[in-house]
Design an enzyme around this catalytic site. Structure first.
Site, PDB file in Angstrom:
ATOM      1  N   TYR A  39       0.828  -1.201   0.000  1.00 45.78           N
ATOM      2  CA  TYR A  39       0.000   0.000   0.000  1.00 45.78           C
ATOM      3  C   TYR A  39       0.868   1.258   0.000  1.00 45.78           C
ATOM      4  O   TYR A  39       1.419   1.661   1.028  1.00 45.78           O
ATOM      5  CB  TYR A  39      -0.932   0.022   1.214  1.00 45.78           C
ATOM      6  CG  TYR A  39      -1.839  -1.187   1.337  1.00 45.78           C
ATOM      7  CD1 TYR A  39      -2.193  -1.951   0.223  1.00 45.78           C
ATOM      8  CD2 TYR A  39      -2.351  -1.574   2.575  1.00 45.78           C
ATOM      9  CE1 TYR A  39      -3.021  -3.058   0.346  1.00 45.78           C
ATOM     10  CE2 TYR A  39      -3.186  -2.677   2.700  1.00 45.78           C
ATOM     11  CZ  TYR A  39      -3.511  -3.414   1.586  1.00 45.78           C
ATOM     12  OH  TYR A  39      -4.334  -4.514   1.704  1.00 45.78           O
ATOM     13  N   HIS A  87       0.231 -12.317   1.495  1.00 42.66           N
ATOM     14  CA  HIS A  87      -0.544 -11.401   0.666  1.00 42.66           C
ATOM     15  C   HIS A  87      -0.613 -11.878  -0.792  1.00 42.66           C
ATOM     16  O   HIS A  87       0.414 -11.977  -1.468  1.00 42.66           O
ATOM     17  CB  HIS A  87       0.091 -10.010   0.732  1.00 42.66           C
ATOM     18  CG  HIS A  87      -0.824  -8.897   0.340  1.00 42.66           C
ATOM     19  ND1 HIS A  87      -0.396  -7.586   0.224  1.00 42.66           N
ATOM     20  CD2 HIS A  87      -2.150  -8.872   0.040  1.00 42.66           C
ATOM     21  CE1 HIS A  87      -1.417  -6.820  -0.117  1.00 42.66           C
ATOM     22  NE2 HIS A  87      -2.478  -7.582  -0.243  1.00 42.66           N
TER      23      HIS A  87
END
Length: 311
Positions: free
Chosen positions: A46, A132
């Site tokens: 992010y 992830h």
């Protein structure tokens, strides 16, 4: 480990889609904490680390045992090639591309990723570590990343380990074949997509694996009472747009807005322990907190089911 029913997703304060100022990002985290949110989720992905840095700075000074923090492994951040022009990130975040992401689900990659996350966060421990998006990396994720995280869990370095994905099928495989504590399911258990309920959620319930539901607005289509925008980050297909409008119409008969119903729906399943919602400002946090403050009438779910709009 206890988590709040709603969690704060920190992708937006990593400049997802458009830039957010430092003060605005901090105000969003402060508003979430003040609203009783105690689960905060981030990732190196992010904003090329920006989300982790901002979240850590905003939580600094809060009692460490007063909140639960999750971050992710699988994408290492490495410097861009020397002499290469520095443009903007091309993976959806409005940040300089002075770093690049390298997929790495190896044991060493996992340990390095967590060490670097702790440095960016300014913390000495992470509560939940999630593998992830290992969609194309099953073999390395299950043979190296998961055992590395399980070892760190046994050592007390992290409290819980799991996997975060936008699909339910591989998450179910992780639940069957490993000892994960939790999964983060994004976009696959919502008012418009209940594919997670076919196998994953019952399996999690059976095995005692907690589900964190994310992407409950399906990237935007369910975020407003007059459905519009994107579905899974692409223009919404006509049939899904029509279905969302039908759901909104039923909600309206019960005095409930579509986003309020979208936030409440996942928590109806006993395997789901928290709904993680991204926010980029204090105003968005306050709006979401107001939506979750009042219970949704049970008759609404019955009417949606009667019209074939949910199972």
């Amino acid at each position: 480990m206890q988590v709040s029913k709603y969690g704060f997703g920190a992708a937006p304060i990593g400049n997802l889609f458009s830039a957010v100022g430092d003060d605005e990002a901090r105000a969003a985290v402060d508003a979430a904490y003040d609203a009783g949110i105690r689960l905060f989720d981030t990732a190196p992905h992010y904003g090329l680390g920006l989300s982790e840095r901002r979240l850590g700075a905003a939580l600094a000074g809060r009692p460490r045992d007063s909140y639960t923090l999750s971050t992710k492994v699988g994408r290492l951040l490495v410097p861009a090639p020397a002499g290469a022009p520095v443009g903007r990130d091309d993976e959806g975040f409005d940040v300089p591309a002075d770093l690049r992401r390298v997929r790495d689900y190896s044991r060493d990659g996992v340990r390095r990723s967590l060490e670097e996350s702790l440095e960016r966060l300014g913390l000495d421990a992470i509560d939940i570590a999630l593998i992830h998006d290992p969609d194309d990396h099953w073999e390395q994720a299950v043979s190296e990343a998961y055992p590395a995280l399980a070892e760190l869990r046994d050592q007390g370095v992290v409290k819980a380990v799991g996997v975060g994905m936008n699909q339910a099928g591989m998450l179910a495989r992780f639940v069957r074949e490993t000892g994960v504590d939790t999964v983060m399911l994004a976009g696959r258990y919502t008012l418009l997509d209940q594919s997670g309920e076919e196998e994953l959620l019952p399996l999690c319930r059976e095995r005692g694996v907690s589900v964190l539901a994310a992407g409950v607005f399906n990237s935007g289509l369910l975020a407003t009472h007059d459905p519009s925008g994107t579905y899974d980050y692409a223009p919404a297909p006509g049939d899904l747009l029509a279905r969302a409008r039908r759901i909104a119409s039923v909600c309206e008969r019960h005095g409930v807005t579509l986003p309020r119903a979208a936030l409440a729906f996942p928590l109806r399943h006993p395997a789901v322990v928290s709904v993680v919602v991204g926010a980029r400002s204090a105003a968005e946090v306050t709006r979401n907190a107001a939506l979750t403050a009042a219970p949704v009438p049970e008759d609404l779910w019955a009417d949606l089911a009667a019209e074939g709009l949910i199972p």
